[in-house]
Design a protein around this motif. Structure first.
Motif, PDB file in Angstrom:
ATOM      1  N   ASP A  62      14.352   7.700   1.508  1.00 36.91           N
ATOM      2  CA  ASP A  62      14.131   9.147   0.939  1.00 36.91           C
ATOM      3  C   ASP A  62      12.488   9.267   2.321  1.00 36.91           C
ATOM      4  OD1 ASP A  62      15.101  10.034  -1.518  1.00 36.91           O
ATOM      5  OD2 ASP A  62      13.232   8.533  -2.597  1.00 36.91           O
ATOM      6  N   ALA A  63      12.263   7.984   2.187  1.00 41.26           N
ATOM      7  CA  ALA A  63      11.488   7.469   3.951  1.00 41.26           C
ATOM      8  C   ALA A  63      11.734   7.542   5.023  1.00 41.26           C
ATOM      9  CB  ALA A  63      10.070   6.852   4.049  1.00 41.26           C
ATOM     10  N   ILE A  64      12.899   7.849   4.931  1.00 40.94           N
ATOM     11  CA  ILE A  64      13.582   7.394   6.504  1.00 40.94           C
ATOM     12  C   ILE A  64      14.746   8.858   6.905  1.00 40.94           C
ATOM     13  CG2 ILE A  64      15.672   6.631   7.671  1.00 40.94           C
ATOM     14  CD1 ILE A  64      15.057   4.128   6.161  1.00 40.94           C
ATOM     15  N   ARG A  65      14.774   9.197   5.462  1.00 40.71           N
ATOM     16  CA  ARG A  65      15.519  10.741   5.428  1.00 40.71           C
ATOM     17  C   ARG A  65      14.133  11.964   5.660  1.00 40.71           C
ATOM     18  NH1 ARG A  65      16.340  11.548   0.051  1.00 40.71           N
ATOM     19  NH2 ARG A  65      18.081  10.086   0.718  1.00 40.71           N
ATOM     20  N   ALA A  66      13.240  11.185   6.038  1.00 39.69           N
ATOM     21  CA  ALA A  66      11.859  12.467   6.033  1.00 39.69           C
ATOM     22  C   ALA A  66      11.130  12.201   7.878  1.00 39.69           C
ATOM     23  CB  ALA A  66      10.793  12.237   5.543  1.00 39.69           C
ATOM     24  N   MET A  67      11.835  10.974   8.218  1.00 38.41           N
ATOM     25  CA  MET A  67      11.471  10.914   9.608  1.00 38.41           C
ATOM     26  C   MET A  67      12.887  11.366   9.954  1.00 38.41           C
ATOM     27  SD  MET A  67      10.210   6.727   9.252  1.00 38.41           S
ATOM     28  CE  MET A  67       9.910   5.999   7.737  1.00 38.41           C
TER      29      MET A  67
ATOM     30  N   GLN B 212       4.791   6.232  16.516  1.00 39.13           N
ATOM     31  CA  GLN B 212       4.730   5.924  14.447  1.00 39.13           C
ATOM     32  C   GLN B 212       5.856   5.856  14.130  1.00 39.13           C
ATOM     33  OE1 GLN B 212       2.689   9.344  15.387  1.00 39.13           O
ATOM     34  NE2 GLN B 212       0.544   9.217  14.949  1.00 39.13           N
ATOM     35  N   VAL B 213       7.233   6.256  14.466  1.00 37.18           N
ATOM     36  CA  VAL B 213       8.109   6.175  13.828  1.00 37.18           C
ATOM     37  C   VAL B 213       8.138   4.850  13.719  1.00 37.18           C
ATOM     38  CG1 VAL B 213      10.363   6.393  13.016  1.00 37.18           C
ATOM     39  CG2 VAL B 213       8.961   8.112  14.127  1.00 37.18           C
ATOM     40  N   VAL B 214       8.156   3.703  14.342  1.00 41.30           N
ATOM     41  CA  VAL B 214       8.849   2.323  15.408  1.00 41.30           C
ATOM     42  C   VAL B 214       7.288   1.843  13.476  1.00 41.30           C
ATOM     43  CG1 VAL B 214       8.456  -0.326  15.917  1.00 41.30           C
ATOM     44  CG2 VAL B 214       9.884   1.851  16.790  1.00 41.30           C
ATOM     45  N   GLU B 215       6.749   2.051  13.672  1.00 40.54           N
ATOM     46  CA  GLU B 215       5.857   1.253  13.429  1.00 40.54           C
ATOM     47  C   GLU B 215       5.820   1.945  11.281  1.00 40.54           C
ATOM     48  OE1 GLU B 215       3.041  -1.090  13.753  1.00 40.54           O
ATOM     49  OE2 GLU B 215       4.118  -1.112  15.726  1.00 40.54           O
ATOM     50  N   ALA B 216       6.001   2.942  10.911  1.00 42.56           N
ATOM     51  CA  ALA B 216       6.538   2.943   9.927  1.00 42.56           C
ATOM     52  C   ALA B 216       7.616   2.382   8.608  1.00 42.56           C
ATOM     53  CB  ALA B 216       7.165   5.039   9.821  1.00 42.56           C
ATOM     54  N   CYS B 217       7.880   2.194   9.816  1.00 42.71           N
ATOM     55  CA  CYS B 217       9.502   1.803   9.650  1.00 42.71           C
ATOM     56  C   CYS B 217       8.970   0.169   9.201  1.00 42.71           C
ATOM     57  CB  CYS B 217      10.650   1.286  11.230  1.00 42.71           C
ATOM     58  SG  CYS B 217      11.597   3.284  11.013  1.00 42.71           S
ATOM     59  N   ARG B 218       8.384  -0.521  10.442  1.00 45.06           N
ATOM     60  CA  ARG B 218       8.225  -1.844   9.815  1.00 45.06           C
ATOM     61  C   ARG B 218       7.083  -1.865   8.284  1.00 45.06           C
ATOM     62  NH1 ARG B 218       6.250  -2.854  15.722  1.00 45.06           N
ATOM     63  NH2 ARG B 218       7.803  -3.140  16.799  1.00 45.06           N
ATOM     64  N   ALA B 219       6.731  -1.066   7.954  1.00 47.42           N
ATOM     65  CA  ALA B 219       6.077  -0.635   6.940  1.00 47.42           C
ATOM     66  C   ALA B 219       6.406  -0.886   6.265  1.00 47.42           C
ATOM     67  CB  ALA B 219       4.870  -0.059   7.130  1.00 47.42           C
ATOM     68  N   LEU B 220       8.388   0.130   5.876  1.00 47.96           N
ATOM     69  CA  LEU B 220       8.578  -0.290   5.031  1.00 47.96           C
ATOM     70  C   LEU B 220       9.417  -1.686   5.051  1.00 47.96           C
ATOM     71  CD1 LEU B 220      11.106   2.665   5.987  1.00 47.96           C
ATOM     72  CD2 LEU B 220       9.523   2.676   3.647  1.00 47.96           C
TER      73      LEU B 220
ATOM     74  N   TYR C 278      15.828   2.742  14.127  1.00 49.10           N
ATOM     75  CA  TYR C 278      15.123   1.741  14.199  1.00 49.10           C
ATOM     76  C   TYR C 278      15.678   1.116  12.885  1.00 49.10           C
ATOM     77  CZ  TYR C 278      11.924   4.314  17.758  1.00 49.10           C
ATOM     78  OH  TYR C 278      11.994   5.471  18.257  1.00 49.10           O
ATOM     79  N   SER C 279      15.213   1.426  11.668  1.00 53.39           N
ATOM     80  CA  SER C 279      16.143   0.911  10.562  1.00 53.39           C
ATOM     81  C   SER C 279      17.118  -0.045  10.047  1.00 53.39           C
ATOM     82  CB  SER C 279      15.678   1.610   9.274  1.00 53.39           C
ATOM     83  OG  SER C 279      17.107   2.933   9.299  1.00 53.39           O
ATOM     84  N   LEU C 280      18.170   0.626  11.218  1.00 52.42           N
ATOM     85  CA  LEU C 280      19.315  -0.067  11.873  1.00 52.42           C
ATOM     86  C   LEU C 280      18.949  -1.438  11.710  1.00 52.42           C
ATOM     87  CD1 LEU C 280      22.341   0.336  11.253  1.00 52.42           C
ATOM     88  CD2 LEU C 280      22.236   1.098  13.987  1.00 52.42           C
ATOM     89  N   ALA C 281      18.607  -2.277  12.250  1.00 50.25           N
ATOM     90  CA  ALA C 281      18.175  -3.569  12.619  1.00 50.25           C
ATOM     91  C   ALA C 281      17.298  -4.311  11.391  1.00 50.25           C
ATOM     92  CB  ALA C 281      18.218  -3.430  13.988  1.00 50.25           C
ATOM     93  N   MET C 282      15.682  -2.943  11.282  1.00 46.05           N
ATOM     94  CA  MET C 282      14.869  -3.780  10.085  1.00 46.05           C
ATOM     95  C   MET C 282      15.418  -4.495   9.250  1.00 46.05           C
ATOM     96  SD  MET C 282      11.834  -1.456  11.663  1.00 46.05           S
ATOM     97  CE  MET C 282      10.789  -1.264  13.691  1.00 46.05           C
ATOM     98  N   HIS C 283      16.066  -3.222   8.136  1.00 50.80           N
ATOM     99  CA  HIS C 283      16.195  -3.812   6.942  1.00 50.80           C
ATOM    100  C   HIS C 283      17.371  -4.663   6.745  1.00 50.80           C
ATOM    101  CE1 HIS C 283      21.174  -1.774   7.509  1.00 50.80           C
ATOM    102  NE2 HIS C 283      21.084  -1.655   6.355  1.00 50.80           N
TER     103      HIS C 283
END
Length: 274
Positions: free
Chosen positions: A5-10, A17-25, A250-255
């Motif tokens: 849901d968070a990524i969909r909102a981004m 800011q998007v990088v940091e939000a993804c890192r927090a996830l 960003y989440s593509l590799a982070m997850h």
């Protein structure tokens, strides 16, 4: 709010800011991986520049296992191997020798130095991987964003680079125009088409796995589709590939290594199939 849901909102947005939000996830997932897979060898020197360093990861004594090197993203300006440790650790959990590298960044680096650093790191692994249980003839590269660009550039510089496979996540290969933000690395617009690795990636016989994200910006999605079309034209078939649902640039590799194991399982399965 769930990660999806968070990524969909981004949506397709890029920026710090998007990088940091993804890192927090994914912070909890990365911390759990760090607790399970410690560094085997840190800051291994593969070149004279202070950024030319890589880390190795392995969870148990091994012999002759594939070596999987991760190359981080960061728009040619930022990024660190620690930020890609989740990928290297996940590869170690899969039974491989995992590695994550740094490379030279702007303003020190200009095209094609990122690709040259990938070549140098591969040569270091060929010389030293066996001492850590890896097979120097079974090196796989995984890169995201700028990291994928540098791997593709390495294929342009060294078509004979001895690799077992390449995994490209949301990279630029030469199917879209130069973005002004990337001109400091590539140089003037007139030079851009000649510096892109489109033909090298299309023509290589090294096994490929290519991915982009559902919420990647259109430029990266167009690059993914262009590469698939080129491969179909050159080889009569497309490479292994994924459009990762529910993820962004960003989440593509982070997850990788986290709860959503779809892309992780696909990459690990691809490597094991070689």
């Amino acid at each position: 709010m769930q990660a999806a849901d968070a990524i969909r909102a981004m949506s397709h947005e890029l920026g710090p800011q998007v990088v940091e939000a993804c890192r927090a996830l994914y912070a909890a997932d990365h911390a759990a991986l760090a607790g399970c897979v410690p560094v085997l060898a840190s800051d291994c020197v593969y070149g004279s520049h202070e950024r030319q360093r890589l880390d190795l990861y392995r969870i148990a004594p091994a012999d002759d296992v594939p070596v999987v090197l991760f190359v981080h993203g960061g728009g040619f300006r930022v990024g660190d191997k620690a930020g890609g440790a989740n990928v290297a650790r996940t590869m170690a959990q899969a039974g491989f020798l995992g590695a994550a590298m740094n490379y030279r960044l702007l303003p020190d680096a200009r095209w094609p130095q990122g690709g040259e650093d990938v070549v140098a790191a591969v040569e270091w692994l060929r010389a030293h991987a066996a001492a850590h249980g890896g097979n120097p003839m079974r090196i796989v590269l995984i890169g995201t964003s700028a990291g994928a660009v540098h791997i593709a550039t390495a294929l342009k510089l060294r078509p004979d680079l001895p690799l077992a496979a390449v995994v490209l996540l949301s990279g630029l290969y030469g199917h879209t125009p130069l973005d002004a933000r990337d001109e400091p690395y590539y140089g003037p617009d007139a030079d851009y088409p000649h510096r892109m690795p489109r033909e090298a990636v299309a023509q290589t016989t090294i096994p490929l796995f290519v991915a982009c994200a559902q919420y990647d910006p259109p430029r990266f999605q167009a690059e993914f589709l262009g590469l698939m079309q080129d491969r179909l034209h050159e080889h009569g078939t497309m490479p292994a590939g994924v459009i990762a649902p529910g993820h962004n640039h960003y989440s593509l590799a982070m997850h990788i290594g986290g709860e959503d194991g779809r892309l992780t399982d696909a990459i690990v399965g691809f490597i094991r199939s070689l």
